[in-house]
Design an enzyme around this catalytic site. Structure first.
Site, PDB file in Angstrom:
ATOM      1  N   LYS A 125       0.821  -1.219   0.000  1.00 16.23           N
ATOM      2  CA  LYS A 125       0.000   0.000   0.000  1.00 16.23           C
ATOM      3  C   LYS A 125       0.850   1.263   0.000  1.00 16.23           C
ATOM      4  CE  LYS A 125      -2.306  -0.847   3.670  1.00 16.23           C
ATOM      5  NZ  LYS A 125      -2.647   0.060   4.726  1.00 16.23           N
ATOM      6  N   ARG A 180     -10.061   1.928  10.176  1.00 14.81           N
ATOM      7  CA  ARG A 180      -9.467   0.640  10.515  1.00 14.81           C
ATOM      8  C   ARG A 180     -10.535  -0.399  10.814  1.00 14.81           C
ATOM      9  NH1 ARG A 180      -5.021  -2.074  12.467  1.00 14.81           N
ATOM     10  NH2 ARG A 180      -5.328  -3.379  14.292  1.00 14.81           N
ATOM     11  N   ARG A 232      12.502  -9.926   5.599  1.00 16.05           N
ATOM     12  CA  ARG A 232      13.311  -8.741   5.874  1.00 16.05           C
ATOM     13  C   ARG A 232      14.453  -9.076   6.835  1.00 16.05           C
ATOM     14  NH1 ARG A 232      10.402  -3.408   8.092  1.00 16.05           N
ATOM     15  NH2 ARG A 232       9.753  -4.916   9.685  1.00 16.05           N
ATOM     16  N   ARG A 269      14.320  -9.208  12.747  1.00 21.01           N
ATOM     17  CA  ARG A 269      13.686  -8.584  13.907  1.00 21.01           C
ATOM     18  C   ARG A 269      12.608  -9.495  14.478  1.00 21.01           C
ATOM     19  NH1 ARG A 269      12.126  -2.602  11.925  1.00 21.01           N
ATOM     20  NH2 ARG A 269      10.117  -3.633  12.209  1.00 21.01           N
ATOM     21  N   ARG A 318      -0.294 -10.928  13.279  1.00 23.85           N
ATOM     22  CA  ARG A 318      -0.619  -9.607  12.717  1.00 23.85           C
ATOM     23  C   ARG A 318      -1.578  -9.742  11.547  1.00 23.85           C
ATOM     24  NH1 ARG A 318       4.524  -6.976  10.632  1.00 23.85           N
ATOM     25  NH2 ARG A 318       3.042  -5.417   9.881  1.00 23.85           N
TER      26      ARG A 318
END
Length: 214
Positions: free
Chosen positions: A13, A88, A127, A160, A171
């Site tokens: 996005k 949201r 990542r 991370r 999530r």
């Protein structure tokens, strides 16, 4: 052009938002950004939001709605805006709808960037960050020349904690639940548009620009 951009984490996005605002010359209104700005400006609602954010808690709907609608009253939003991260949930969507009606405005497009969950998982868990200089890489899309070693300082690359699979899946689960409810809310209104976010960036951009010609 008044636009809402929806999508799960990792859908791309942010990348497409930059392209949309340049194409239409409208402000990009990100929930996180306006909450931080309100907190820094020490507005009444901003200070309330800061109290929750400093403890890592979600800012209540009534505060988020107040800050977002205040931002939409600014002069640069009079000719359109791109909302990213707001609404949201359905409560926020209903409040936004009431604001738009009260101000004789409409949402022109609700765009959902759809990407299958396994691809989102690959994007988000891949990542890697350098422990030395903070440079970021991706094991698939932007790998270092030497595995697990930073190209810039030769530091060790680490994953991370919030990029680990279990955390990312949680999530996605939470965000998917909220997003499905929003999609169900906007479908009857006829403004919902779905694009395939699994394509390359250029192809997704072309699909997006094509939507605005409909």
């Amino acid at each position: 052009m008044n636009i809402i951009l929806l999508g799960l984490p990792g859908a791309g996005k942010g990348t497409q938002a930059k392209i949309i605002i340049e194409h239409h010359h409208i402000p990009h209104i990100s929930t996180g950004e306006i909450l931080r700005q309100a907190a820094e400006a020490q507005t009444k609602l901003g200070l309330l939001a800061k109290g929750y954010m400093s403890k890592g808690e979600l800012v209540p709907d009534e505060i988020t709605i107040g800050i977002a609608t205040n931002r939409l009253r600014d002069a640069d939003c009079q000719n359109g805006f791109l909302l990213d991260g707001f609404p949201r949930n359905v409560v926020q969507a209903q409040a936004l709808n009431g604001f738009m009606i009260a101000n004789s405005k409409v949402i022109d497009h609700v765009i959902y960037v759809e990407v299958r969950e396994e691809l989102l998982l690959e994007r988000l868990t891949g990542r890697r960050t350098c422990a030395g200089c903070g440079a970021t890489y991706h094991v698939v899309y932007q790998p270092p020349r030497i595995r697990n070693q930073c190209d810039q300082c030769s530091g060790k690359l680490k994953q991370r904690d919030d990029d680990r699979e279990a955390t990312v899946r949680e999530r996605l689960r939470i965000n998917k639940h909220l997003t499905v409810q929003l999609l169900d809310y906007y479908k009857p209104e006829g403004s919902l548009r779905v694009i395939d976010g699994s394509k390359g960036i250029k192809e997704v951009t072309e699909d997006l620009i094509g939507l605005f010609r409909i």
